[in-house]
Design a protein around this motif. Structure first.
Motif, PDB file in Angstrom:
ATOM      1  N   ASN A   3       0.852  -1.181   0.000  1.00 41.08           N
ATOM      2  CA  ASN A   3       0.000   0.000   0.000  1.00 41.08           C
ATOM      3  C   ASN A   3       0.889   1.233   0.000  1.00 41.08           C
ATOM      4  O   ASN A   3       1.604   1.492   0.954  1.00 41.08           O
ATOM      5  CB  ASN A   3      -0.884  -0.013   1.247  1.00 41.08           C
ATOM      6  CG  ASN A   3      -1.882   1.124   1.241  1.00 41.08           C
ATOM      7  OD1 ASN A   3      -1.702   2.113   0.541  1.00 41.08           O
ATOM      8  ND2 ASN A   3      -2.930   0.965   2.029  1.00 41.08           N
ATOM      9  N   GLN A   4       0.854   2.004  -1.096  1.00 43.50           N
ATOM     10  CA  GLN A   4       1.763   3.133  -1.244  1.00 43.50           C
ATOM     11  C   GLN A   4       1.463   4.276  -0.280  1.00 43.50           C
ATOM     12  O   GLN A   4       2.209   5.229  -0.196  1.00 43.50           O
ATOM     13  CB  GLN A   4       1.720   3.638  -2.697  1.00 43.50           C
ATOM     14  CG  GLN A   4       2.233   2.615  -3.711  1.00 43.50           C
ATOM     15  CD  GLN A   4       3.653   2.168  -3.424  1.00 43.50           C
ATOM     16  OE1 GLN A   4       4.535   2.987  -3.256  1.00 43.50           O
ATOM     17  NE2 GLN A   4       3.873   0.875  -3.348  1.00 43.50           N
ATOM     18  N   THR A   5       0.322   4.199   0.387  1.00 49.13           N
ATOM     19  CA  THR A   5       0.004   5.242   1.360  1.00 49.13           C
ATOM     20  C   THR A   5       0.662   4.953   2.697  1.00 49.13           C
ATOM     21  O   THR A   5       0.612   5.789   3.595  1.00 49.13           O
ATOM     22  CB  THR A   5      -1.521   5.365   1.547  1.00 49.13           C
ATOM     23  OG1 THR A   5      -2.029   4.152   2.101  1.00 49.13           O
ATOM     24  CG2 THR A   5      -2.202   5.658   0.218  1.00 49.13           C
ATOM     25  N   GLU A   6       1.256   3.793   2.845  1.00 46.70           N
ATOM     26  CA  GLU A   6       1.908   3.442   4.095  1.00 46.70           C
ATOM     27  C   GLU A   6       3.422   3.561   3.968  1.00 46.70           C
ATOM     28  O   GLU A   6       3.980   3.613   2.877  1.00 46.70           O
ATOM     29  CB  GLU A   6       1.501   2.030   4.526  1.00 46.70           C
ATOM     30  CG  GLU A   6       0.028   1.922   4.900  1.00 46.70           C
ATOM     31  CD  GLU A   6      -0.316   0.568   5.481  1.00 46.70           C
ATOM     32  OE1 GLU A   6      -0.336   0.445   6.712  1.00 46.70           O
ATOM     33  OE2 GLU A   6      -0.548  -0.355   4.682  1.00 46.70           O
ATOM     34  N   THR A   7       4.098   3.572   5.106  1.00 46.73           N
ATOM     35  CA  THR A   7       5.533   3.816   5.166  1.00 46.73           C
ATOM     36  C   THR A   7       6.265   2.529   5.488  1.00 46.73           C
ATOM     37  O   THR A   7       5.969   1.874   6.493  1.00 46.73           O
ATOM     38  CB  THR A   7       5.846   4.865   6.260  1.00 46.73           C
ATOM     39  OG1 THR A   7       5.036   6.022   6.034  1.00 46.73           O
ATOM     40  CG2 THR A   7       7.310   5.253   6.232  1.00 46.73           C
ATOM     41  N   TYR A   8       7.235   2.171   4.643  1.00 48.13           N
ATOM     42  CA  TYR A   8       7.968   0.929   4.856  1.00 48.13           C
ATOM     43  C   TYR A   8       9.449   1.169   5.116  1.00 48.13           C
ATOM     44  O   TYR A   8       9.963   0.799   6.162  1.00 48.13           O
ATOM     45  CB  TYR A   8       7.773  -0.004   3.652  1.00 48.13           C
ATOM     46  CG  TYR A   8       6.380  -0.571   3.588  1.00 48.13           C
ATOM     47  CD1 TYR A   8       6.071  -1.785   4.203  1.00 48.13           C
ATOM     48  CD2 TYR A   8       5.352   0.111   2.940  1.00 48.13           C
ATOM     49  CE1 TYR A   8       4.783  -2.307   4.172  1.00 48.13           C
ATOM     50  CE2 TYR A   8       4.064  -0.396   2.899  1.00 48.13           C
ATOM     51  CZ  TYR A   8       3.785  -1.610   3.519  1.00 48.13           C
ATOM     52  OH  TYR A   8       2.506  -2.108   3.494  1.00 48.13           O
ATOM     53  N   LEU A  13       8.444   8.246   9.999  1.00 43.15           N
ATOM     54  CA  LEU A  13       7.041   8.348  10.370  1.00 43.15           C
ATOM     55  C   LEU A  13       6.958   8.927  11.777  1.00 43.15           C
ATOM     56  O   LEU A  13       7.641   8.466  12.689  1.00 43.15           O
ATOM     57  CB  LEU A  13       6.359   6.982  10.343  1.00 43.15           C
ATOM     58  CG  LEU A  13       4.864   7.034  10.703  1.00 43.15           C
ATOM     59  CD1 LEU A  13       4.065   7.561   9.517  1.00 43.15           C
ATOM     60  CD2 LEU A  13       4.350   5.664  11.127  1.00 43.15           C
ATOM     61  N   GLY A  14       6.139   9.950  11.945  1.00 46.76           N
ATOM     62  CA  GLY A  14       5.895  10.498  13.271  1.00 46.76           C
ATOM     63  C   GLY A  14       4.467  10.204  13.690  1.00 46.76           C
ATOM     64  O   GLY A  14       3.579  10.075  12.848  1.00 46.76           O
ATOM     65  N   PHE A  15       4.252  10.061  14.972  1.00 50.80           N
ATOM     66  CA  PHE A  15       2.886   9.954  15.473  1.00 50.80           C
ATOM     67  C   PHE A  15       2.829  10.427  16.919  1.00 50.80           C
ATOM     68  O   PHE A  15       3.846  10.456  17.623  1.00 50.80           O
ATOM     69  CB  PHE A  15       2.330   8.527  15.323  1.00 50.80           C
ATOM     70  CG  PHE A  15       3.046   7.455  16.092  1.00 50.80           C
ATOM     71  CD1 PHE A  15       2.634   7.088  17.371  1.00 50.80           C
ATOM     72  CD2 PHE A  15       4.120   6.778  15.525  1.00 50.80           C
ATOM     73  CE1 PHE A  15       3.279   6.075  18.075  1.00 50.80           C
ATOM     74  CE2 PHE A  15       4.770   5.765  16.213  1.00 50.80           C
ATOM     75  CZ  PHE A  15       4.344   5.406  17.498  1.00 50.80           C
ATOM     76  N   ALA A  26       9.323   6.745  14.146  1.00 51.10           N
ATOM     77  CA  ALA A  26       9.701   5.385  13.754  1.00 51.10           C
ATOM     78  C   ALA A  26      10.395   5.459  12.407  1.00 51.10           C
ATOM     79  O   ALA A  26      10.083   6.314  11.569  1.00 51.10           O
ATOM     80  CB  ALA A  26       8.468   4.479  13.673  1.00 51.10           C
ATOM     81  N   VAL A  27      11.345   4.550  12.189  1.00 46.93           N
ATOM     82  CA  VAL A  27      12.081   4.549  10.922  1.00 46.93           C
ATOM     83  C   VAL A  27      12.591   3.151  10.627  1.00 46.93           C
ATOM     84  O   VAL A  27      12.835   2.354  11.541  1.00 46.93           O
ATOM     85  CB  VAL A  27      13.266   5.547  10.978  1.00 46.93           C
ATOM     86  CG1 VAL A  27      14.380   5.026  11.894  1.00 46.93           C
ATOM     87  CG2 VAL A  27      13.814   5.833   9.593  1.00 46.93           C
ATOM     88  N   ARG A  28      12.712   2.858   9.333  1.00 45.56           N
ATOM     89  CA  ARG A  28      13.368   1.629   8.885  1.00 45.56           C
ATOM     90  C   ARG A  28      14.254   1.989   7.695  1.00 45.56           C
ATOM     91  O   ARG A  28      13.799   2.602   6.738  1.00 45.56           O
ATOM     92  CB  ARG A  28      12.339   0.568   8.483  1.00 45.56           C
ATOM     93  CG  ARG A  28      12.980  -0.783   8.115  1.00 45.56           C
ATOM     94  CD  ARG A  28      11.926  -1.800   7.678  1.00 45.56           C
ATOM     95  NE  ARG A  28      11.023  -2.145   8.769  1.00 45.56           N
ATOM     96  CZ  ARG A  28       9.692  -1.987   8.705  1.00 45.56           C
ATOM     97  NH1 ARG A  28       9.134  -1.475   7.622  1.00 45.56           N
ATOM     98  NH2 ARG A  28       8.938  -2.331   9.732  1.00 45.56           N
ATOM     99  N   LEU A 226       5.296   0.937   9.037  1.00 45.50           N
ATOM    100  CA  LEU A 226       5.505   1.623  10.310  1.00 45.50           C
ATOM    101  C   LEU A 226       4.165   2.043  10.922  1.00 45.50           C
ATOM    102  O   LEU A 226       4.021   2.075  12.141  1.00 45.50           O
ATOM    103  CB  LEU A 226       6.405   2.840  10.106  1.00 45.50           C
ATOM    104  CG  LEU A 226       7.811   2.538   9.554  1.00 45.50           C
ATOM    105  CD1 LEU A 226       8.608   3.827   9.422  1.00 45.50           C
ATOM    106  CD2 LEU A 226       8.550   1.536  10.426  1.00 45.50           C
ATOM    107  N   GLU A 227       3.177   2.341  10.078  1.00 43.65           N
ATOM    108  CA  GLU A 227       1.840   2.633  10.587  1.00 43.65           C
ATOM    109  C   GLU A 227       1.253   1.419  11.290  1.00 43.65           C
ATOM    110  O   GLU A 227       0.596   1.548  12.340  1.00 43.65           O
ATOM    111  CB  GLU A 227       0.917   3.063   9.448  1.00 43.65           C
ATOM    112  CG  GLU A 227       1.197   4.436   8.881  1.00 43.65           C
ATOM    113  CD  GLU A 227       2.245   4.437   7.782  1.00 43.65           C
ATOM    114  OE1 GLU A 227       2.438   5.481   7.149  1.00 43.65           O
ATOM    115  OE2 GLU A 227       2.892   3.385   7.566  1.00 43.65           O
TER     116      GLU A 227
END
Length: 296
Positions: A3-8, A13-15, A26-28, A226-227
Motif C-alpha cells: 500500500n503506497q500510502t503506508e511507510t515501509y 514516520l511520526g505519530f 519510527a524509521v526503517r 511503520l503505521e
C-alpha cells in the motif's frame, strides 16, 4: 502489493498520542544504510554499530523542524578501539562514519560490547535549529547499546522521559536497520509547554510499557509498515495521530568548493605545506571516501 500510502523503508514516520501527551518517531532503513556502509570496508561489529547510529540519527533528527535544522551525534574516546563515531541528519539527508584502531579491534572477540569498543567514552548530541540556535548535551557513553546512551542523554540533559528501541539484521539482500523513539511531554502534547515532567507519570508508565513490547522481528520486517507497528502498539488508545515524515537519503555535503573555502582560511605558508609534488592539495572525505584534488 504494498500500500503506497503506508511507510515501509527509508522514510520517517511520526505519530502522537494526544491523550497520553506522548510523541514518537519510527524509521526503517535499507538502501540508505547500505549506501553509507559501502563507503568503507567495516568489520561486522562496526557495521552493526554504525547502522544503529544512523537509525538513532534519523529518529532524533526527525524531532527537528525546518530545512536548515541539523542533528549531529558523536561518540568519542581517547583510548578505545573506536576513536570516533559520528552521524548527522539534515532534512532527510544522512551521513555517518566510524574510525577505529584495526590492531586493537583484532584482539576483541566476535561480539564486543559497547564498553569494549569505546572504553570510557562520551556521547555528544548537538541540535541546530537553523535559526542561529544551537544546543548540545554531553553524557558518558554508558549502557549496553548506543540507544541506551541516547536515552540517558534525554533523561540527563533534557529531562524528557524517552524510550528507544533499535534493531538490525543483514542478509543476502543487504542490511536493514530500524528503530522506534517515544517520549513523554508531560502536561501538554507536542507544540505546548512541558511542565512537571515525571519519570513515574502514570501516562508515561502506560506508554513505555506498551512501547517496550515491540520486537526485534517487527522492527526489521520490511513487509510490516511503520503505521502498522504504531497500530499494533497503541490500537486501544483514544487517538493516534499519524504524521508522515521526511524521505531519507544518503547525503554527503562534501564538494571541491567547500574544501577550497576551508583551505583558503589557512595562511599561505601552511597552504604551501599541504601541496603535493604536483602542486595540488588532496583532501579525502571520511564520510564518502572521495578524494578531491584542489588547485589552490
Amino acid at each position: 502489493m504494498e500500500n503506497q500510502t503506508e511507510t515501509y523503508s527509508d522514510k520517517l514516520l511520526g505519530f502522537t498520542l494526544p491523550a497520553r501527551n506522548a510523541r514518537a518517531r519510527a524509521v526503517r532503513l535499507d538502501r540508505v544504510v547500505d549506501e553509507v556502509l559501502s563507503a568503507h570496508d567495516y568489520p561486522a561489529p562496526i557495521t552493526h554499530l554504525l547502522s544503529e547510529a544512523l537509525v538513532l540519527g534519523a529518529l532524533m533528527g526527525g524531532l527537528l523542524k525546518g530545512e536548515e535544522a541539523q542533528l549531529t551525534m558523536q561518540a568519542q574516546t581517547q583510548a578505545g578501539v573506536v576513536s570516533l563515531l559520528v552521524c548527522d541528519y539534515r532534512a532527510g539527508s544522512m551521513r555517518g562514519y566510524a574510525d577505529f584502531d584495526s590492531e586493537k579491534f583484532g584482539k576483541l572477540g566476535a561480539n564486543p560490547s559497547l564498553s569494549a569498543l569505546f572504553g570510557e567514552g562520551y556521547l555528544a548530541i548537538t541540535f541546530e535549529t537553523g535559526a542561529g540556535r544551537r544546543y548540545q548535551g554531553i553524557v558518558p557513553l554508558e549502557g549496553e547499546t548506543l540507544a541506551e546512551a541516547c536515552e540517558n542523554y534525554f533523561t540527563q540533559s533534557e529531562q524528557v522521559p524517552t524510550l528507544i528501541r533499535v534493531a538490525s539484521r543483514s542478509g543476502g539482500d543487504g542490511r536493514v536497520a530500524a528503530g522506534l523513539l517515544i517520549q513523554h511531554l508531560a502536561d501538554g502534547e507536542e507544540g505546548r509547554e512541558r511542565l512537571h515532567v515525571r519519570m513515574d507519570h502514570p501516562d508515561w508508565e502506560h506508554v513505555s510499557t506498551l512501547a517496550s513490547t515491540i520486537s526485534h522481528e517487527e522492527l526489521v520486517d520490511d513487509k510490516l509498515s511503520l503505521e502498522a507497528i504504531a497500530w499494533r502498539l497503541f490500537h486501544e488508545e483514544d487517538e493516534v495521530r499519524i504524521m508522515p515524515g521526511a524521505d531519507l537519503s544518503r547525503g554527503c555535503r562534501c564538494s571541491a568548493e567547500y574544501y577550497e573555502g576551508v583551505i583558503a582560511r589557512f595562511p599561505p605558508d601552511e597552504q604551501a605545506e599541504m601541496r603535493n609534488e604536483e602542486g595540488k592539495v588532496v583532501v579525502d572525505c571520511a564520510f564518502c571516501s572521495k578524494a578531491f584534488e584542489l588547485e589552490i
